[in-house]
Design a protein around this motif. Structure first.
Motif, PDB file in Angstrom:
ATOM      1  N   PRO A  63       0.818  -1.219   0.000  1.00 36.58           N
ATOM      2  CA  PRO A  63       0.000   0.000   0.000  1.00 36.58           C
ATOM      3  C   PRO A  63       0.851   1.268   0.000  1.00 36.58           C
ATOM      4  N   ASP A  64       0.202   2.398  -0.261  1.00 36.81           N
ATOM      5  CA  ASP A  64       0.909   3.675  -0.252  1.00 36.81           C
ATOM      6  C   ASP A  64       1.179   4.154   1.163  1.00 36.81           C
ATOM      7  N   ILE A  65       0.190   3.967   2.032  1.00 39.66           N
ATOM      8  CA  ILE A  65       0.256   4.586   3.345  1.00 39.66           C
ATOM      9  C   ILE A  65      -0.663   3.852   4.312  1.00 39.66           C
ATOM     10  N   SER A  66      -0.483   4.095   5.602  1.00 36.87           N
ATOM     11  CA  SER A  66      -1.330   3.492   6.638  1.00 36.87           C
ATOM     12  C   SER A  66      -2.131   4.585   7.337  1.00 36.87           C
ATOM     13  N   LYS A 127      -0.958  13.619  -2.613  1.00 35.36           N
ATOM     14  CA  LYS A 127      -0.560  12.248  -2.278  1.00 35.36           C
ATOM     15  C   LYS A 127       0.910  12.198  -1.888  1.00 35.36           C
ATOM     16  N   SER A 128       1.736  12.907  -2.629  1.00 32.36           N
ATOM     17  CA  SER A 128       3.162  12.961  -2.319  1.00 32.36           C
ATOM     18  C   SER A 128       3.393  13.550  -0.933  1.00 32.36           C
ATOM     19  N   ALA A 129       2.683  14.639  -0.619  1.00 32.87           N
ATOM     20  CA  ALA A 129       2.835  15.277   0.697  1.00 32.87           C
ATOM     21  C   ALA A 129       2.477  14.322   1.818  1.00 32.87           C
ATOM     22  N   LEU A 130       1.404  13.551   1.634  1.00 32.98           N
ATOM     23  CA  LEU A 130       0.988  12.603   2.670  1.00 32.98           C
ATOM     24  C   LEU A 130       2.003  11.478   2.829  1.00 32.98           C
ATOM     25  N   MET A 131       2.566  10.999   1.711  1.00 32.98           N
ATOM     26  CA  MET A 131       3.494   9.872   1.773  1.00 32.98           C
ATOM     27  C   MET A 131       4.858  10.271   2.324  1.00 32.98           C
ATOM     28  N   THR A 132       5.392  11.408   1.884  1.00 32.42           N
ATOM     29  CA  THR A 132       6.757  11.772   2.276  1.00 32.42           C
ATOM     30  C   THR A 132       6.844  12.304   3.700  1.00 32.42           C
ATOM     31  N   ILE A 154      -0.898  16.908   9.721  1.00 34.91           N
ATOM     32  CA  ILE A 154      -0.339  18.214  10.087  1.00 34.91           C
ATOM     33  C   ILE A 154       0.986  18.453   9.367  1.00 34.91           C
ATOM     34  N   LYS A 155       1.855  17.451   9.349  1.00 34.38           N
ATOM     35  CA  LYS A 155       3.122  17.599   8.640  1.00 34.38           C
ATOM     36  C   LYS A 155       2.909  17.689   7.130  1.00 34.38           C
ATOM     37  N   ALA A 156       1.887  17.019   6.623  1.00 28.72           N
ATOM     38  CA  ALA A 156       1.639  16.988   5.181  1.00 28.72           C
ATOM     39  C   ALA A 156       1.275  18.357   4.632  1.00 28.72           C
ATOM     40  N   VAL A 157       0.800  19.255   5.469  1.00 27.69           N
ATOM     41  CA  VAL A 157       0.454  20.604   5.021  1.00 27.69           C
ATOM     42  C   VAL A 157       1.703  21.352   4.554  1.00 27.69           C
ATOM     43  N   ASP A 158       2.862  21.028   5.131  1.00 24.61           N
ATOM     44  CA  ASP A 158       4.104  21.720   4.793  1.00 24.61           C
ATOM     45  C   ASP A 158       5.201  20.691   4.503  1.00 24.61           C
ATOM     46  N   PRO A 159       5.135  20.008   3.336  1.00 24.60           N
ATOM     47  CA  PRO A 159       6.081  18.928   3.050  1.00 24.60           C
ATOM     48  C   PRO A 159       7.441  19.404   2.556  1.00 24.60           C
ATOM     49  N   GLY A 160       7.542  20.648   2.086  1.00 29.04           N
ATOM     50  CA  GLY A 160       8.795  21.155   1.555  1.00 29.04           C
ATOM     51  C   GLY A 160       8.956  20.890   0.076  1.00 29.04           C
ATOM     52  N   ASP A 293      16.203  20.037   4.708  1.00 25.69           N
ATOM     53  CA  ASP A 293      16.763  21.383   4.710  1.00 25.69           C
ATOM     54  C   ASP A 293      16.853  21.940   6.124  1.00 25.69           C
ATOM     55  N   GLY A 294      16.652  21.072   7.110  1.00 24.17           N
ATOM     56  CA  GLY A 294      16.667  21.496   8.503  1.00 24.17           C
ATOM     57  C   GLY A 294      15.287  21.753   9.053  1.00 24.17           C
ATOM     58  N   ALA A 295      14.343  22.081   8.191  1.00 23.46           N
ATOM     59  CA  ALA A 295      12.961  22.317   8.617  1.00 23.46           C
ATOM     60  C   ALA A 295      12.001  21.281   8.055  1.00 23.46           C
ATOM     61  N   HIS A 296      12.322  20.713   6.903  1.00 22.45           N
ATOM     62  CA  HIS A 296      11.480  19.711   6.254  1.00 22.45           C
ATOM     63  C   HIS A 296      12.278  18.425   6.059  1.00 22.45           C
ATOM     64  N   ASN A 297      11.604  17.313   6.231  1.00 20.57           N
ATOM     65  CA  ASN A 297      12.191  16.000   5.978  1.00 20.57           C
ATOM     66  C   ASN A 297      11.310  15.261   4.976  1.00 20.57           C
TER      67      ASN A 297
END
Length: 307
Positions: A63-66, A127-132, A154-160, A293-297
């Motif tokens: 699957p892509d994600i849980s 989808k990329s934001a949610l997965m990464t 919450i993290k997916a809102v700002d994926p970088g 980049d220090g703020a996004h992973n």
């Protein structure tokens, strides 16, 4: 003159009331301070959840994600049987349910949440934001159980960075898997033809990287990916990756610099190694790369397995 008897004043009613009063007056409750328990193995994918690998497109991780899907308070059809037993006519508006049908609304809601912050983002970007940004999972499960990890809206809102896959990328991938103009048009809904050059499935601009190989064979494979900067500022991302005893990973370039919003950068991940037959991971070797980049992973799983 006849007197009307008062309602609910029989000796039995008085007796019941006195008994209930004495019983309730003797009940005691103790409230203690709550404590949080950190279970390092949670969350874990349950045994009845569907697993990969992908039987149709073997070089796409599934699957892509849980997402949460066990013991979920959910709306329930008022005309459906609670127990699914013939003759059970009980009706409820809500019930406790489990399954993919419960995880799917969580993922959909998370996608809608990201969309509310970025209304112009494509489905592929969301989808990329949610997965990464998903959290790696622990427990006795493999990447074929949870994909990129546990969803974190919450993290997916700002994926970088995002892997902004385009329609043309999917068409090239499908053509490489044997689709023709007739079968393509069933998917696209318009007159589509295969381009002169196709894209190998493993090179689809997807947030994960997967390759199906023969067991006990040495492989050298390249994954080509393009990421788009979604942060309106200058940034420099450096790549790191989790060590893996059976795979050698190199990334070129190892640093990605961005000066503007929407800027794109392409990189190549080279994987060398062998997947042995059997073993504790079941012919599976998995790792991941992280652009930071220090703020996004921005994390992408890498999976090589013997199908």
């Amino acid at each position: 003159m006849h007197k009307r008897k008062a309602k609910n004043h029989s000796p039995l009613a008085h007796s019941d009331a006195r008994f209930q009063y004495r019983f309730l007056s003797q009940l005691k409750a103790t409230l203690t301070r709550s404590a949080a328990i950190n279970d390092s193995t949670a969350p874990v994918v349950v045994s009845f959840s569907s697993r990969g690998a992908n039987d149709i497109s073997k070089d796409i991780l599934k699957p892509d994600i849980s997402a949460p899907g066990v013991d979920i308070l959910a709306a329930f059809s008022p005309v459906a049987s609670i127990s699914k037993v013939h003759g059970d006519t009980r009706s409820v508006k809500y019930s406790i349910l489990s399954g993919t049908s419960m995880a799917c609304p969580h993922a959909t809601g998370a996608a809608a949440y990201v969309k509310s912050f970025h209304p112009k983002w494509s489905p592929a970007a969301i989808k990329s934001a949610l997965m990464t940004t998903a959290s790696p999972m622990n427990g006795n499960t493999t990447v074929f159980a949870y994909g990129a990890g546990h969803i974190n809206p919450i993290k997916a809102v700002d994926p970088g960075l995002v892997y902004a896959t385009q329609q043309g990328d999917y068409i090239k991938m499908l053509c490489s898997e044997g689709y023709n103009s007739t079968t393509l048009r069933l998917i696209t809904g318009h007159k589509t033809t295969c381009p002169t050059s196709s894209t190998a499935t493993k090179d689809l601009n997807y947030p994960s990287m997967t390759l199906s190989v023969k067991a006990n064979s040495w492989i050298t494979a390249n994954f080509t990916r393009t990421v788009t900067n979604v942060v309106p500022m200058n940034s420099k991302y450096k790549v790191t990756f989790n060590p893996n005893s059976s795979l050698n990973i190199t990334v070129s370039p190892s640093v990605l610099s961005f000066k503007s919003l929407g800027e794109k950068r392409t990189f190549i991940v080279t994987v060398e190694g062998a997947v042995k037959k059997g073993g504790p991971s079941g012919r599976l070797s998995a790792t991941s790369i992280v652009w930071s980049d220090g703020a996004h992973n921005v994390r992408s799983p890498i999976v090589v397995y013997a199908s």
